[in-house]
Design an enzyme around this catalytic site. Structure first.
Site, PDB file in Angstrom:
ATOM      1  N   ASP A 202       5.559   9.924   1.019  1.00  8.50           N
ATOM      2  CA  ASP A 202       5.626   8.741   1.890  1.00  8.50           C
ATOM      3  C   ASP A 202       4.611   7.719   1.404  1.00  8.50           C
ATOM      4  OD1 ASP A 202       6.599   7.231   4.035  1.00  8.50           O
ATOM      5  OD2 ASP A 202       5.037   7.960   5.395  1.00  8.50           O
ATOM      6  N   ASP A 219      -2.978  10.385   4.017  1.00 10.94           N
ATOM      7  CA  ASP A 219      -1.853  10.918   4.779  1.00 10.94           C
ATOM      8  C   ASP A 219      -0.768  11.585   3.926  1.00 10.94           C
ATOM      9  OD1 ASP A 219      -0.153  11.619   6.777  1.00 10.94           O
ATOM     10  OD2 ASP A 219       0.372   9.577   7.382  1.00 10.94           O
TER      11      ASP A 219
END
Length: 322
Positions: A202, A219
């Site tokens: 992502d 993340d």
């Protein structure tokens, strides 16, 4: 439409503090929610120390083994000098559980967001992703799913069709469009290289931070096995300048790791997949009270006409990345 009880109703301010203190820290009771849709992330003050970032994973999304696999690769990357935000260890652990919530803590990263289309930053982004892929060349995930694009498109589109959000007048055209996307996806994948490797999963601009010491990659919640180009294409922000932007990304990337340019043909596949899956994700999470607030136009016809129109444009532009 979805009516399931949302998973964060029990995540009260006291629960956040109690979770942090359960690892042996002492909070000064200051907490500040940070921007996160899928999980819940807070900055929490620590007595006589810098504040820390605590991340509560969405219940029932990942198993403890899947989250630990994410932590293990982050610790390995940090040990190898790759600039990532790795979880902190307490008593030999990085993953903890409190009142049904898995959570982890990291140091607060200080920096500024990246600018869309900045060529110097795109080169640096390519460098960092190249470092990541070089360091994880032999890494294989054991617990994270290797999501096939065609299957993900099929699953996400079916969820949309049965969710009640897509206006009935658009249903027939949407179904035909999905079939066209699936046909193009199958053809494109058959003609492209199939080297699967570990990826961030992502890697968009909001998951990078520009610090005094350079870029930091944040993340890894969606890390898994995939194609190298999946960590690059999201940084192309201008279709009119896509060749120049891709060139900067790849040049930076190849200063650390080789890149097979045949993978560029797969960008159309991943762009369509992300577009469809993104809307399905909002529909699936609609019972979470944060989502109607963040996406107030999701239930309107204009949103879905735009969704279909964007997908039609992707089909028209298919095959023009090289």
């Amino acid at each position: 439409m979805q009516n399931a009880q949302h998973p964060y109703g029990a995540l009260t301010p006291d629960t956040v503090i109690d979770a942090v203190e359960s690892v042996g820290l002492f909070s000064d009771f200051r907490q500040y929610p940070l921007n996160s849709y899928e999980n819940r992330v807070y900055q929490v003050g620590i007595e006589d120390s810098a504040p820390l970032i605590v991340k509560f994973y969405r219940p029932n999304r990942w198993t403890s083994e899947q989250i630990q696999e994410e932590h293990d690769v982050l610790l390995m990357l940090k040990d190898q000098g790759v600039s990532v935000a790795a979880p902190l260890s307490f008593h030999g652990q990085t993953l903890f559980e409190h009142k049904g919530f898995f959570f982890s803590l990291t140091e607060k990263q200080r920096g500024t967001p990246l600018e869309a289309g900045d060529l110097d930053q795109l080169f640096a982004i390519g460098e960092l992703i190249g470092e990541l892929h070089h360091a994880t060349e032999s890494w294989q995930t054991q617990h994270r799913p290797n999501i096939q694009a065609s299957g993900h498109i099929q699953q996400s589109s079916e969820f949309i069709l049965h969710s009640g959000f897509l206006p009935k007048k658009l249903t027939s055209g949407y179904q035909s469009l999905i079939q066209e996307v699936l046909t193009l996806t199958t053809k494109t994948q058959q003609n492209s290289p199939a080297k699967v490797r570990f990826i961030h999963g992502d890697c968009h601009r909001s998951n990078l931070l520009n610090t005094d010491n350079g870029l930091v990659l944040l993340d890894f919640d969606d890390c898994r096995m995939g194609m190298a180009v999946q960590d690059l294409w999201l940084h192309v922000s201008d279709s009119d300048a896509k060749q120049q932007q891709l060139s900067e990304l790849i040049e930076g990337y190849e200063s650390h790791h080789s890149f097979d340019t045949r993978e560029l043909d797969l960008i159309d596949v991943f762009m369509a997949e992300r577009h469809i899956a993104y809307s399905a994700w909002i529909a699936e999470r609609w019972a979470d009270p944060a989502f109607p607030t963040i996406f107030p136009h999701f239930t309107g016809e204009d949103f879905w006409r735009q969704h279909v129109g964007d997908l039609e444009e992707m089909v028209r532009q298919w095959g023009k990345w090289r």
